[in-house]
Design a protein around this motif. Structure first.
Motif, PDB file in Angstrom:
ATOM      1  N   UNK B  87       0.856  -1.191   0.000  1.00 54.38           N
ATOM      2  CA  UNK B  87       0.000   0.000   0.000  1.00 54.38           C
ATOM      3  C   UNK B  87       0.888   1.236   0.000  1.00 54.38           C
ATOM      4  N   UNK B  88       0.618   2.133  -0.893  1.00 56.70           N
ATOM      5  CA  UNK B  88       1.314   3.412  -0.872  1.00 56.70           C
ATOM      6  C   UNK B  88       0.468   4.459  -1.592  1.00 56.70           C
ATOM      7  N   UNK B  89       0.785   5.702  -1.286  1.00 57.46           N
ATOM      8  CA  UNK B  89       0.189   6.837  -1.994  1.00 57.46           C
ATOM      9  C   UNK B  89       1.282   7.399  -2.915  1.00 57.46           C
ATOM     10  N   UNK B  90       0.942   7.616  -4.164  1.00 59.78           N
ATOM     11  CA  UNK B  90       1.904   8.149  -5.130  1.00 59.78           C
ATOM     12  C   UNK B  90       1.595   9.630  -5.304  1.00 59.78           C
ATOM     13  N   UNK B  91       2.590  10.469  -5.039  1.00 56.50           N
ATOM     14  CA  UNK B  91       2.414  11.917  -5.077  1.00 56.50           C
ATOM     15  C   UNK B  91       3.087  12.508  -6.307  1.00 56.50           C
ATOM     16  N   UNK B  92       2.386  13.392  -6.981  1.00 58.80           N
ATOM     17  CA  UNK B  92       2.976  14.197  -8.049  1.00 58.80           C
ATOM     18  C   UNK B  92       2.910  15.662  -7.606  1.00 58.80           C
TER      19      UNK B  92
END
Lengths: 180, 133
Positions: B87-92
């Motif tokens: 599980x991870x959040x991908x940030x741009x």
């Protein structure tokens, strides 16, 4: 408090840090305050380097998989955009140097063209829990009251005499990373 | 955050993320710091506003559920084993350079990724994830 991110910038011989930067305009002065319209780059010269980096605070567990590149907006004739090389070992990080308009040979990655395959081919970004010049690894885990820094995301706009007068086209730079 | 997770472990322990996203055991850890990926049986991503399930993954079977529909991305004849949660959040973070008078950082976009790693019949680690915008 959930994880929070901001860009920060270093200027001057003393590596003076300005927090919460929301612009990255290339100009003929080394500061975080002057509007680029007040310090335009003369064709044939280069901008001062922009020594920016990412800073993460608040609550987080792990940060990894960092990438940085020019992702939209074509630059015109006579303009070359350079940035720091991809991180493959810890020694690839750039050590801070007083910004100047001399073409910085350490900015060995050319990102003039839009990377439409981002993050493929993008500059790999690493992280440190001590500073933007600290020991870097491809991922960091929060083991206590840690904050995290990216390596310097340094850019410089280099120009030739054929660069057109006036504003460049708007250019998009993207930093991407994974966090949980 | 748009989506908040709920992780159910094999010992019955449940980790429920709130908007504060703070660990119960580590001073500045996120809620995910309290999750043991190898011990999670079921992971649910819920809409932060109404609590409804947006996406789920069952680590026992490898099945994902999105919008009430369950599906698998594994080979039925050779399912993965030793599944462990991913599980991870991908940030741009996007900077638009050259817009006079306006802040350049015009976008912070986040996508949520859930799934798992597991070993195939040759012992090779595989990863299956889906992303939710």
């Amino acid at each position: 408090m959930a994880a929070t991110f901001e860009f920060r910038e270093a200027n001057g011989a003393g590596q003076t840090i300005t927090n919460a930067r929301t612009e990255c305009n290339w100009k003929n002065i080394d500061d975080s305050t002057t509007a680029y319209t007040s310090s335009p780059i003369t064709a044939g010269n280069n901008s001062f380097e922009k020594w920016q980096f990412g800073y993460l605070s608040g609550s987080w567990n792990n940060i990894s998989n960092g990438y940085f590149d020019h992702t939209a907006g074509a630059l015109g004739t006579g303009l070359t955009l350079k940035c720091q090389p991809s991180m493959t070992t810890g020694t690839d990080k750039l050590a801070y140097a007083t910004p100047s308009t001399t073409a910085n040979s350490s900015l060995s990655k050319t990102i003039t063209s839009v990377n439409s395959s981002f993050p493929t081919g993008a500059a790999v970004v690493w992280f440190s829990k001590t500073s933007q010049t600290g020991t870097m690894t491809s991922s960091v885990s929060n083991t206590g009251t840690d904050v995290a820094y990216t390596n310097y995301l340094t850019t410089q706009l280099q120009t030739t005499g054929s660069a057109a007068a006036g504003d460049t086209a708007t250019v998009t730079l993207t930093l991407r990373y994974d966090e949980n | 955050m748009r989506y908040l997770f709920e992780a159910i472990h094999s010992d019955g322990r449940k980790v429920v993320q709130t908007q504060d996203d703070v660990s119960k055991t580590r001073p500045t850890g996120s809620a995910f710091s309290d999750v043991e990926p190898g011990q999670v049986l079921w992971f649910i991503l819920r809409d932060a506003e109404n609590g409804s399930s947006v996406a789920e993954v069952d680590l026992r079977t490898g099945k994902f559920t999105v919008g009430g529909a369950s599906f698998s991305v594994e080979d039925d004849a050779a399912p993965l084993r030793e599944r462990s949660l991913v599980y991870f959040r991908r940030h741009w973070h996007t900077l638009n350079v050259g817009v006079f008078g306006e802040p350049d950082e015009i976008e912070h976009r986040v996508t949520f990724h859930i799934g798992y790693t597991g070993r195939d019949h040759n012992g090779v680690e595989r990863q299956h994830t889906i992303s939710i915008s």
